[in-house]
Motif scaffolding. Sequence first.
Motif, PDB file in Angstrom:
ATOM      1  N   ASP A  98       1.267   9.489   4.618  1.00 48.12           N
ATOM      2  CA  ASP A  98       0.576   9.966   5.809  1.00 48.12           C
ATOM      3  C   ASP A  98       0.208   8.826   6.770  1.00 48.12           C
ATOM      4  O   ASP A  98      -0.208   9.070   7.892  1.00 48.12           O
ATOM      5  CB  ASP A  98      -0.689  10.752   5.422  1.00 48.12           C
ATOM      6  N   ASP A  99       0.324   7.605   6.315  1.00 50.85           N
ATOM      7  CA  ASP A  99      -0.030   6.478   7.182  1.00 50.85           C
ATOM      8  C   ASP A  99       1.172   6.100   8.064  1.00 50.85           C
ATOM      9  O   ASP A  99       2.167   5.553   7.582  1.00 50.85           O
ATOM     10  CB  ASP A  99      -0.460   5.286   6.318  1.00 50.85           C
TER      11      ASP A  99
ATOM     12  N   LEU B  29       2.241   2.385   8.125  1.00 54.96           N
ATOM     13  CA  LEU B  29       2.898   1.948   6.883  1.00 54.96           C
ATOM     14  C   LEU B  29       4.334   2.434   6.842  1.00 54.96           C
ATOM     15  O   LEU B  29       5.267   1.715   6.454  1.00 54.96           O
ATOM     16  CB  LEU B  29       2.125   2.518   5.701  1.00 54.96           C
TER      17      LEU B  29
ATOM     18  N   MET C 272      -1.915  10.058  -2.330  1.00 53.49           N
ATOM     19  CA  MET C 272      -3.100  10.600  -1.640  1.00 53.49           C
ATOM     20  C   MET C 272      -2.739  10.972  -0.221  1.00 53.49           C
ATOM     21  O   MET C 272      -2.665  10.116   0.644  1.00 53.49           O
ATOM     22  CB  MET C 272      -4.206   9.547  -1.614  1.00 53.49           C
TER      23      MET C 272
ATOM     24  N   PHE D 289      -5.130   0.972  -4.033  1.00 49.55           N
ATOM     25  CA  PHE D 289      -5.803   0.118  -5.004  1.00 49.55           C
ATOM     26  C   PHE D 289      -6.563   0.836  -6.094  1.00 49.55           C
ATOM     27  O   PHE D 289      -6.528   0.460  -7.243  1.00 49.55           O
ATOM     28  CB  PHE D 289      -6.789  -0.773  -4.239  1.00 49.55           C
ATOM     29  N   SER D 290      -7.330   1.835  -5.696  1.00 49.27           N
ATOM     30  CA  SER D 290      -8.252   2.370  -6.694  1.00 49.27           C
ATOM     31  C   SER D 290      -8.033   3.846  -6.985  1.00 49.27           C
ATOM     32  O   SER D 290      -8.932   4.528  -7.413  1.00 49.27           O
ATOM     33  CB  SER D 290      -9.689   2.166  -6.211  1.00 49.27           C
ATOM     34  N   ASP D 291      -6.838   4.336  -6.796  1.00 53.30           N
ATOM     35  CA  ASP D 291      -6.590   5.728  -7.159  1.00 53.30           C
ATOM     36  C   ASP D 291      -6.807   5.915  -8.642  1.00 53.30           C
ATOM     37  O   ASP D 291      -6.434   5.070  -9.444  1.00 53.30           O
ATOM     38  CB  ASP D 291      -5.133   6.111  -6.854  1.00 53.30           C
ATOM     39  N   SER D 292      -7.384   7.035  -8.979  1.00 55.94           N
ATOM     40  CA  SER D 292      -7.573   7.292 -10.406  1.00 55.94           C
ATOM     41  C   SER D 292      -6.239   7.710 -10.993  1.00 55.94           C
ATOM     42  O   SER D 292      -5.680   8.730 -10.633  1.00 55.94           O
ATOM     43  CB  SER D 292      -8.603   8.408 -10.580  1.00 55.94           C
ATOM     44  N   LEU D 293      -5.741   6.883 -11.894  1.00 49.63           N
ATOM     45  CA  LEU D 293      -4.473   7.248 -12.514  1.00 49.63           C
ATOM     46  C   LEU D 293      -4.722   8.032 -13.792  1.00 49.63           C
ATOM     47  O   LEU D 293      -3.876   8.142 -14.638  1.00 49.63           O
ATOM     48  CB  LEU D 293      -3.659   5.982 -12.817  1.00 49.63           C
ATOM     49  N   GLY D 294      -5.932   8.528 -13.938  1.00 49.85           N
ATOM     50  CA  GLY D 294      -6.251   9.288 -15.135  1.00 49.85           C
ATOM     51  C   GLY D 294      -5.446  10.568 -15.217  1.00 49.85           C
ATOM     52  O   GLY D 294      -5.127  11.049 -16.290  1.00 49.85           O
TER      53      GLY D 294
ATOM     54  N   LYS E 291       0.040  -0.068  -3.518  1.00 53.99           N
ATOM     55  CA  LYS E 291      -0.036  -0.505  -2.121  1.00 53.99           C
ATOM     56  C   LYS E 291      -1.065  -1.622  -2.057  1.00 53.99           C
ATOM     57  O   LYS E 291      -2.080  -1.512  -2.718  1.00 53.99           O
ATOM     58  CB  LYS E 291      -0.507   0.650  -1.242  1.00 53.99           C
ATOM     59  N   PRO E 292      -0.934  -2.584  -1.224  1.00 62.26           N
ATOM     60  CA  PRO E 292       0.158  -2.825  -0.275  1.00 62.26           C
ATOM     61  C   PRO E 292       1.348  -3.502  -0.944  1.00 62.26           C
ATOM     62  O   PRO E 292       1.186  -4.341  -1.808  1.00 62.26           O
ATOM     63  CB  PRO E 292      -0.473  -3.790   0.728  1.00 62.26           C
TER      64      PRO E 292
ATOM     65  N   LYS F 274       4.526  -5.823  -0.529  1.00 61.47           N
ATOM     66  CA  LYS F 274       5.161  -6.779   0.376  1.00 61.47           C
ATOM     67  C   LYS F 274       6.603  -6.322   0.616  1.00 61.47           C
ATOM     68  O   LYS F 274       7.239  -5.798  -0.302  1.00 61.47           O
ATOM     69  CB  LYS F 274       5.172  -8.185  -0.251  1.00 61.47           C
TER      70      LYS F 274
END
Lengths: 478, 127
Positions: free
Chosen positions: B12-13, B16, B57, B87-92, B105-106, B108
């Motif tokens: 959605d970005d 990016l 997300m 960075f901090s998505d819950s991969l649970g 993300k990010p 290179k």
Amino acid sequence: MKIDNVIPKEQAVRDHTPEERALVLRLGVYVNMRWLIVLMIVFATLISSRVFHIGFSTLPVYIICAIIASYNLIFVRQARSLEAGKGGQVIERAQLSGNIQIVLDLLMLTALIHFTGGIENPFIFFYLAHTIAASILLPQRRAYALATLALLAITLLVLLEYYGVIPHVNLVGFVLDTRYKDTSRVVGVLVALATLVYGCTYVITAVSGELRRRQKEMVKLKDQVLEKRTMELEQASSEVAKLEQERRSFVRFLGVVAHDLQSPLVATQSFLSYILDGFTGQITDGQKDLLERGVRRIDGLLTLITDLLDIPRIETGQIAREMREISLNEVVKRSLEGLDNVAKQKELTLKVELPESSPKIIGASRRLQQVVTNLVGNAINYTNEGMVLVRVYDNENEVGVWVTDTGIGILPEDLPRLFNDFFRGSNAGAKGTGLGLSISKRIVEAHGGKIWAESPDPETKKGSRFTFTIPKKQTAAR
Amino acid sequence: MKQKPKILVVDDDVDLVAVMKGTLESKAYEVITAYNGKDGLDKAKKEKPDLILLDIMMPVMDGFNFAEQFVKDPSIAKIPVLALTSFSDSLGQPFPFQVSEYLRKPLKPKELIAKVEEHLKRGGSQT
């Protein structure tokens, strides 16, 4: 076959209410007392005729005793059935039975009195026994009614004898034969009896009524307390539900904040990297230098944001939701995936010692990985030569992970503050956010474990050793 | 045997996506873009790319919902998917299907190219 057939309705047993229980108990007492009374009457008759040689016909007395005994048998059976709780309407049946018993006893008493001298017999005052029984068992109005009935019965008897309608039985040798005709005597005795009977009824119904009232009040009070407690409980549980909802919406909020803070940073960093990698054409050294600094600063900021947002997540119990049975060896292996390259670049040895059979614990795999990565990353950062050793051990009650290094160690004055938020060692190069260890500590403690540091390492006498333990029984964590 | 491998980027970005597109096109890949899960699903069905880069997300239809619909369609279910997470998505949460790899993300540009190449090679040998 219908289920109704299995337990016939009249045998269905149920518990009594306290009121029922009291009534049934009393009835049982009276029924038993009646046996005693019959015995006493027989005994008294024997004594008075054999011992005191008072003359009167004893046969009618014994017949009456037999009658009383017979009907008492019926009432005994009924009392037992009421006690066992068979059938319904316990209170109504008990009260009806009580009424019938009292009336029957009254008639028997009157007949007895007639055959044992009427007004001559001092036992005439035994009507009081009935009065007392009635006043205790029955409600006030009925008690008075029965008292009146008793007085009417005896008055009728006495008057019938007085006017010669029925023959008077004289207690020979006890009292003169003329007493029953003595007006003043007759009136005197009847008035005394009436006074006593009504007096007794009044006192006992008052006391009985008061007792019953108090009992009802206590029950009401108990109900009130129960209601209040139930309300309090409901309130508390709805507050808990509200707090739980607030927590959930806060965690969602954090998710949105994280995303919205990170996306522009990520995008910006990607622009810088894009330029750095030459996709927009040749760049000068000066440009490259500044772009690289920019990329690094953004990296640091992204890490800081992640760490900052992690803390409330851990504190609000998010970790508990991620807990399941995991293999500690796997966690350690995965944590070290990126780090062995870093170690190689610094020419350090990264050694791992794992038990043969991997200890299984209940925990959040990603979070524990975070801890191991943090500890090993720190070890590598603060070691310039030598080795970093990771060892997993398995005790009966707990599992533990050691991270030992041969690095620059930790100053003694820093040791107690090591795990504080934003703490950066005095001998370090101010690298990192200072949140790594404090977050690791929070994660370990959320697993019910402990984390600590020693410097120098007790075995090698160099560098530092960080240890954390996780207890094996985790039932409380849920 | 395709000359220009097709890559579908779903994120959605906008910025990016522009950077990723530029990066990949510089290596002669054909890039199709979508900015939400629904659009991504439609384009996947229509274009049948060789690789999908999927942001997890996203509003409208996030990565997980995309994945649920994705596995149901056999015409596209075999396409390798690289999941992009911040960075901090819950991969649970377990993903509904086997993601070829999770990329943080990010990314290179050089790393992006390397990963895409790696997975295209792998995907080619599978089919």
